[in-house]
Design an enzyme around this catalytic site. Sequence first.
Site, PDB file in Angstrom:
ATOM      1  N   SER A 157       0.788  -1.235   0.000  1.00 54.05           N
ATOM      2  CA  SER A 157       0.000   0.000   0.000  1.00 54.05           C
ATOM      3  C   SER A 157       0.818   1.283   0.000  1.00 54.05           C
ATOM      4  O   SER A 157       0.245   2.368  -0.138  1.00 54.05           O
ATOM      5  CB  SER A 157      -0.956   0.011   1.190  1.00 54.05           C
ATOM      6  OG  SER A 157      -2.106  -0.757   0.915  1.00 54.05           O
ATOM      7  N   LYS A 160       0.347   3.853  -2.764  1.00 58.58           N
ATOM      8  CA  LYS A 160      -0.682   4.903  -2.738  1.00 58.58           C
ATOM      9  C   LYS A 160      -0.063   6.296  -2.694  1.00 58.58           C
ATOM     10  O   LYS A 160      -0.704   7.268  -3.091  1.00 58.58           O
ATOM     11  CB  LYS A 160      -1.619   4.695  -1.547  1.00 58.58           C
ATOM     12  CG  LYS A 160      -2.524   3.460  -1.654  1.00 58.58           C
ATOM     13  CD  LYS A 160      -3.457   3.367  -0.452  1.00 58.58           C
ATOM     14  CE  LYS A 160      -4.468   2.230  -0.583  1.00 58.58           C
ATOM     15  NZ  LYS A 160      -3.890   0.911  -0.348  1.00 58.58           N
ATOM     16  N   SER A 328      -5.708   4.024   4.207  1.00 62.01           N
ATOM     17  CA  SER A 328      -5.293   3.055   3.194  1.00 62.01           C
ATOM     18  C   SER A 328      -6.510   2.571   2.419  1.00 62.01           C
ATOM     19  O   SER A 328      -6.756   1.365   2.295  1.00 62.01           O
ATOM     20  CB  SER A 328      -4.552   1.871   3.827  1.00 62.01           C
ATOM     21  OG  SER A 328      -3.793   1.191   2.855  1.00 62.01           O
TER      22      SER A 328
END
Length: 494
Positions: A157, A160, A328
């Site tokens: 993640s 991102k 997230s």
Amino acid sequence: MAEPVEEPSNRPSDPWGRIKNLKSKRNGSNTWQVVAGSAVLGLVVATGAVLAAGPWDNGQRKAERQLAAAADHTGGAHHGRRLPGAPEPAPSAPAVLGALDPVTRSAPQDPASLRTALAPLIAAPELGTRVAASVVDTATGKQLYGRGAATPMTPASTVKIATAAAALSALGPDHRIATTVRLSEDHRTLTLVGGGDPTLTPAALKSLAASAARAVEKADATGVRLTYDTSRYTGPERHPIGKNPNLAPVTALMVDEGRLDDTDRGPATRSEDPAGDAARAFADRLKKAGVQVTGAPREARAPGKARTVATHHSAPLAALVERTLTNSDNDIAEALARQTAIAKGESADFAGARRAVTTELEKLQVPTAGARLADGSGLDREGRVTPALLTTLLARAADPERPGLRHVLTGLPVAGFTGTLSTRYQDGTGTTGATGLIRAKTGTLSGVNALSGTVVDPQGRLLAFAFLAAGSTAPEAAEAALDALAAALTGPGG
């Protein structure tokens, strides 16, 4: 079977992650005093870092501003009205930490001491079989520490950060995603047109239906057919990982991220047909607004000469970016990637988003060699980025000449307080010395653990870091090892 991925906290937020209550009932008042002192100390330093990073603005920034203001009381000056005959208020105490003087703030970090501090930590077996790292001074862009900084690794993640930066660069922080309703020229068909806003709410549908109902009434139509248009996005709706509670089918029309419960983050049971569900909910709203809807909604593009009779705009892109990073949020991340693709003239699918995000990163002069932006969320194990790519992006976001990227920094979770870091950086007493001093994006897949963000070093300089690890068999131990690496950047006792 889908592999496990990080699961953000489902705790209510302000609005993306409420500040935690640090009082420990189990350990009594003495523990609370220690915790509170540590938290205030951390917040004072963190507040200075945030002020250097940018203005107070959306989402969690407001919550932090309120917290910082609440923690800024300094004694007698704030006692309020005094009763007649009462003793004079005690004099105000000086601030816990004075402002960093220019000499201290301009003092450079010593790369040698940094290497010494990080060496035993980065060798921790809990991190797995491969570890790559980069630490840079955001003011100069100079790399202070590197270990395989140009090595492509699975980012999970932390990708991102790249998705958010590309979207802000391509569209600007004030961009809003529009969902519209169009009425055909013969006044017989209403079309709900998805613009790609995964945060569309039932309240927004109600408002759209009320506006559409007024247009239908003004047109003197006796009844309408309802269609819905998802053509803004192309390609497969399913992510390559398949059906997964961490992500709904990626479509241009959905309500509340296709969630079938009352959560607003983390894993959840998702609709198999988010667009159809949104259209059916809209039909119910139309009926309640007095519109006669004939038949069931069907998918179709809006007629060429249809006119727009209702529009709902999402929150500004800046707020969407903050929510994406703090919690997230995979659904918003994929939407940001596709919005970037549309802005760059690419196809609004996984492949087009990959090309568009990569192009935008190259425009920002970020090292993309070896990178593969497989998706916007980091759920795809085939994604690859380097630690240097992430730290360069964070340095770009800290650049005073690039205020449009600042929300990449302000959206990062705060250690021990918000989002996916709300339960980390805590020991048996409820906190560690690094609580409040670190802002970072987490990343977790099976065997993959990552942490990338910013920290203020002992000289008062804002550092960007990225630690990417693979091959771990103990996720919690790997997370603790990553936390220790970031805490070491805050100096002794961090």
